[in-house]
Motif scaffolding. Sequence first.
Motif, PDB file in Angstrom:
ATOM      1  N   HIS A 538       0.933  -1.071   0.000  1.00 18.76           N
ATOM      2  CA  HIS A 538       0.026  -0.103   0.111  1.00 18.76           C
ATOM      3  C   HIS A 538       0.910   1.471  -0.054  1.00 18.76           C
ATOM      4  O   HIS A 538       0.854   2.199  -0.821  1.00 18.76           O
ATOM      5  N   GLU A 539       1.964   1.310   0.898  1.00 21.45           N
ATOM      6  CA  GLU A 539       2.809   2.483   0.995  1.00 21.45           C
ATOM      7  C   GLU A 539       3.607   2.651  -0.190  1.00 21.45           C
ATOM      8  O   GLU A 539       3.961   3.765  -0.522  1.00 21.45           O
ATOM      9  N   GLN A 540       3.672   1.539  -0.935  1.00 20.31           N
ATOM     10  CA  GLN A 540       4.656   1.603  -2.058  1.00 20.31           C
ATOM     11  C   GLN A 540       3.891   1.802  -3.316  1.00 20.31           C
ATOM     12  O   GLN A 540       4.170   1.805  -4.363  1.00 20.31           O
ATOM     13  N   ALA A 541       2.498   2.157  -3.040  1.00 22.85           N
ATOM     14  CA  ALA A 541       1.652   2.257  -4.082  1.00 22.85           C
ATOM     15  C   ALA A 541       1.467   1.414  -5.146  1.00 22.85           C
ATOM     16  O   ALA A 541       0.896   1.480  -6.433  1.00 22.85           O
ATOM     17  N   GLN A 542       1.777  -0.051  -4.683  1.00 21.47           N
ATOM     18  CA  GLN A 542       1.207  -1.107  -5.560  1.00 21.47           C
ATOM     19  C   GLN A 542       0.128  -1.636  -5.140  1.00 21.47           C
ATOM     20  O   GLN A 542      -0.077  -2.592  -4.242  1.00 21.47           O
ATOM     21  N   TYR A 543      -1.123  -1.111  -5.470  1.00 21.21           N
ATOM     22  CA  TYR A 543      -2.358  -1.067  -5.019  1.00 21.21           C
ATOM     23  C   TYR A 543      -2.812  -2.786  -5.251  1.00 21.21           C
ATOM     24  O   TYR A 543      -3.700  -3.190  -4.349  1.00 21.21           O
ATOM     25  N   ASP A 544      -2.716  -2.985  -6.498  1.00 25.00           N
ATOM     26  CA  ASP A 544      -3.365  -4.315  -6.795  1.00 25.00           C
ATOM     27  C   ASP A 544      -2.446  -5.393  -5.942  1.00 25.00           C
ATOM     28  O   ASP A 544      -3.573  -6.410  -5.437  1.00 25.00           O
ATOM     29  N   LYS A 545      -1.312  -5.165  -5.749  1.00 31.20           N
ATOM     30  CA  LYS A 545      -0.678  -6.246  -4.832  1.00 31.20           C
ATOM     31  C   LYS A 545      -1.157  -6.176  -3.277  1.00 31.20           C
ATOM     32  O   LYS A 545      -1.354  -7.231  -2.783  1.00 31.20           O
ATOM     33  N   ALA A 546      -1.528  -4.732  -2.874  1.00 28.43           N
ATOM     34  CA  ALA A 546      -1.950  -4.745  -1.607  1.00 28.43           C
ATOM     35  C   ALA A 546      -3.267  -5.244  -1.481  1.00 28.43           C
ATOM     36  O   ALA A 546      -3.700  -5.826  -0.337  1.00 28.43           O
ATOM     37  N   LEU A 547      -4.360  -5.068  -2.524  1.00 31.66           N
ATOM     38  CA  LEU A 547      -5.736  -5.546  -2.457  1.00 31.66           C
ATOM     39  C   LEU A 547      -5.455  -6.993  -2.369  1.00 31.66           C
ATOM     40  O   LEU A 547      -6.237  -7.787  -1.537  1.00 31.66           O
ATOM     41  N   SER A 548      -4.485  -7.682  -3.049  1.00 33.51           N
ATOM     42  CA  SER A 548      -4.389  -9.098  -3.204  1.00 33.51           C
ATOM     43  C   SER A 548      -4.076  -9.794  -1.698  1.00 33.51           C
ATOM     44  O   SER A 548      -4.834 -10.665  -1.050  1.00 33.51           O
ATOM     45  N   MET A 549      -3.121  -8.911  -1.270  1.00 42.60           N
ATOM     46  CA  MET A 549      -2.816  -9.426   0.295  1.00 42.60           C
ATOM     47  C   MET A 549      -3.921  -9.253   1.477  1.00 42.60           C
ATOM     48  O   MET A 549      -4.377  -9.948   2.207  1.00 42.60           O
ATOM     49  N   TYR A 550      -4.720  -8.127   1.209  1.00 42.41           N
ATOM     50  CA  TYR A 550      -5.707  -7.703   2.275  1.00 42.41           C
ATOM     51  C   TYR A 550      -6.697  -8.926   1.785  1.00 42.41           C
ATOM     52  O   TYR A 550      -7.484  -9.247   2.872  1.00 42.41           O
ATOM     53  N   ASN A 551      -7.174  -9.206   0.653  1.00 46.48           N
ATOM     54  CA  ASN A 551      -7.922 -10.313   0.492  1.00 46.48           C
ATOM     55  C   ASN A 551      -7.611 -11.551   0.937  1.00 46.48           C
ATOM     56  O   ASN A 551      -8.405 -12.425   1.455  1.00 46.48           O
ATOM     57  N   ASN A 552      -6.327 -12.077   0.794  1.00 47.14           N
ATOM     58  CA  ASN A 552      -5.832 -13.257   1.409  1.00 47.14           C
ATOM     59  C   ASN A 552      -6.224 -13.227   3.020  1.00 47.14           C
ATOM     60  O   ASN A 552      -6.678 -14.188   3.736  1.00 47.14           O
ATOM     61  N   SER A 553      -5.837 -12.264   3.553  1.00 47.35           N
ATOM     62  CA  SER A 553      -6.007 -12.077   4.890  1.00 47.35           C
ATOM     63  C   SER A 553      -7.663 -11.807   5.471  1.00 47.35           C
ATOM     64  O   SER A 553      -7.885 -12.606   6.413  1.00 47.35           O
ATOM     65  N   LEU A 554      -8.534 -11.271   4.562  1.00 46.19           N
ATOM     66  CA  LEU A 554      -9.767 -11.289   4.857  1.00 46.19           C
ATOM     67  C   LEU A 554     -10.593 -12.661   4.643  1.00 46.19           C
ATOM     68  O   LEU A 554     -11.374 -13.168   5.572  1.00 46.19           O
ATOM     69  N   LYS A 555      -9.978 -13.394   3.846  1.00 44.97           N
ATOM     70  CA  LYS A 555     -10.470 -15.049   3.709  1.00 44.97           C
ATOM     71  C   LYS A 555     -10.397 -15.718   4.858  1.00 44.97           C
ATOM     72  O   LYS A 555     -11.166 -16.566   5.389  1.00 44.97           O
ATOM     73  N   ILE A 556      -9.183 -15.659   5.428  1.00 43.81           N
ATOM     74  CA  ILE A 556      -8.837 -16.448   6.755  1.00 43.81           C
ATOM     75  C   ILE A 556      -9.446 -15.677   7.804  1.00 43.81           C
ATOM     76  O   ILE A 556     -10.171 -16.565   8.699  1.00 43.81           O
ATOM     77  N   ARG A 557      -9.756 -14.443   8.010  1.00 43.03           N
ATOM     78  CA  ARG A 557     -10.312 -13.949   9.062  1.00 43.03           C
ATOM     79  C   ARG A 557     -11.901 -14.171   9.115  1.00 43.03           C
ATOM     80  O   ARG A 557     -12.291 -14.475  10.203  1.00 43.03           O
ATOM     81  N   LEU A 558     -12.360 -14.155   7.895  1.00 44.57           N
ATOM     82  CA  LEU A 558     -13.899 -14.587   7.684  1.00 44.57           C
ATOM     83  C   LEU A 558     -13.774 -16.210   8.172  1.00 44.57           C
ATOM     84  O   LEU A 558     -15.024 -16.327   8.781  1.00 44.57           O
TER      85      LEU A 558
END
Length: 734
Positions: A538-558
């Motif tokens: 996210h800080e590196q402005a690599q937003y697609d990769k950031a979204l991918s990581m967030y979604n990986n995290s979201l899947k586990i947390r759900l």
Amino acid sequence: IIYTMGNQSIKSTIRHQIKSLYLKGQKYDQAYDYQLALYCYTQVLDKIQSKSNISAYVDQVQYDIYLRICVIYIQQNELVKANQVILKAQELAKKLQDQVKIAECLDRHGDIKRLQGNTNEALDDCVQSLEIKLNLPEDDRIHVANTYYTIALIYSDQGKYDEALIMYKKSLVIDLLILGNRHSCVATSYNNMGYVYYKQGKFDDALSMYDKSLKIDLPIFGDDHPHIATTYNNIGLVHDHQGKYDDALFMHQKSLKIRCESLDPIHPHIAASYHHIAIVYYNQGKYDDALSKLEQSLEIRLQLFDEHHVLVAQSYNNIGDVYVKQGRYDEALSMFEKSLKIRLKILGDYHPDVAICYSNIGFVYDYLGKHYDALSMHDKSFQITRRLQIFFRSESHTYIINSCSNIGHSYAIQGQYDAALSIYEKSLQVDLKLLGSNHACIAKSYHNLGSIYLFLGKYDDAITLYQQSLEIRLAIHGDQHSDVIQCYDDIGLAYYHYTKYNDARYMFEKALEIKVQLLGEHHADIAMSYYTIGQVYHEQAQYDKALSMYNNSLKIRLSVLGDHHPHVFQLYNNIGFIYYIQGKYDDARRIYKRILDDKHFSDDHYDVSTPVQHVANVILNQSVYDQAISIYQKSIQIVAKRLGEYHPDIAMLYDCIAASYEKQSRFDDAAVMRRKSSIISSHIQQKSGNHLQVNYSMQPIQENPTRIASPSRINRFRQSFTRPKINRRYTSGQ
């Protein structure tokens, strides 16, 4: 034993009744059926006391029964009753002028005081017992072995593990000489030496001792005896601490199976097995399964004991721990308060377990944003441990270290970094003096200091201290340990704040690699790693990769935490924030609306203010200023309700409202908002010694951005019911 009575027939009948009841009591005692054992022993006492003309030899019988009843009460943690009974036994021992019996009473007094946390007085009693026994004839050496054994238990509880091993070995030498190398007492000594190695982190040595214990016990008792279950249980504890959760679960389930088949269904050891299985599930992040097992354990304990029992208090405490992980903070607070109420009643105001309760309540207040209340609770914990003088009278000052850590943590959260730094530095000085430079507590102190320097923005100092902590932890634990993971994560965090994002991501990925090996792919800590790596992208402005990581995290947390956990809402918030940055305002509003519309995320929850602020920013960027101002004002109400009127987030919100007014050229209204913000900022800086810096730019939520190495509740959770066996001559531990 000879009973002299006027009538030989009556004498014979009473002797037979007493002997029969006594043997039944022993049988039930050995089978861990304590209620029936107590019933039989009490019947014997009633029969003896109803016959005033029975011979003087009955004093010895009464003494023996009182001693056995005392041990049962000790096993059940009924320490007040145990003390009452041992005083009666002590009176008889003095009446009989029997030095062995007097010494045995001192040993039991030592057991009771040890379990009450009064280890220094316990040691005094046992040393006095040892002095008596060392003057006994050579034939009574086995009694000396018993006292060495009890002293070893005390040293173990004090954390003086080297001294404990010396005492166990002295006891073992006598046992081997008198009893031989195939006796159950020898097996029990090996078992408890294994416990000491376990506490020292010498897991291979611990497993070796447990293996020796099994090789002796299996031929004696068979593979379905409670003694075997105890050793399986202890092996499971080692595997759990090693992070080998599948192996730990297998051993605990083997132990539980034996206990269910050999013991009454309502038995304290079965409750303990459910408790240990719950620990493994907890460590695996399977909080629903952990909660289920804890509730099974609690159900048994409530049937065995009344509501006011230390093991019931333990269950409430550990259920509270699970609720914290599930984000159910109000329910967690209720459990911790129940535990505290019981412990205060039974243990008094100044006991280590009471200190633990205050600390746990403090942590919940921290989670709820009530940091001043949290500090009050941590300070109560500290005052107890300081009064107990654990710091200065033994090497086992874990409780006071934890209290210092907790107080420092609360000061840090409030921005009072000088106070936190002072506490951590004092703690480190005492640690170094008592423990040397290569102890786990030293690593924790370095880690805590590193976190304060991270707060202060002194990133080089923070990284240096984290690396010192890492070096010690690698030497103690190897690279497959949770404390090592924490170092990699926090070094990554320091690099993240230092804007060295590639270094940060390397550390986060290194931590993730170990986590996957220890925990598998679907643990809450894995989700946390994906989250932090996402923030780097996210800080590196690599937003697609950031979204991918967030979604990986979201899947586990759900899957682990469910749909309504605060950490799930936080991920939605950050995903929405990326959409906001990308100018995808409709997508951002959709995500934020999903949070705000959830009935489980009420206005009373402090974290709701952040998505409210982000929605306002989205609306502001679409030039709907009045609606944005309305949402900011709602956010102010939420934060003020939780944290008071002088909180940095409120200052930030006033600035956001001011920005909205300025975009509408309403400069007078904007100036009023800026003044309100300035008043709050000045108040905060005066209170925190000018260290707290308020950042008014909107940022993604940071989850535990500086995770100070406060005492792990799960460690405290595990430790409270893994004591070694209480008295090897009568029973075995859990």
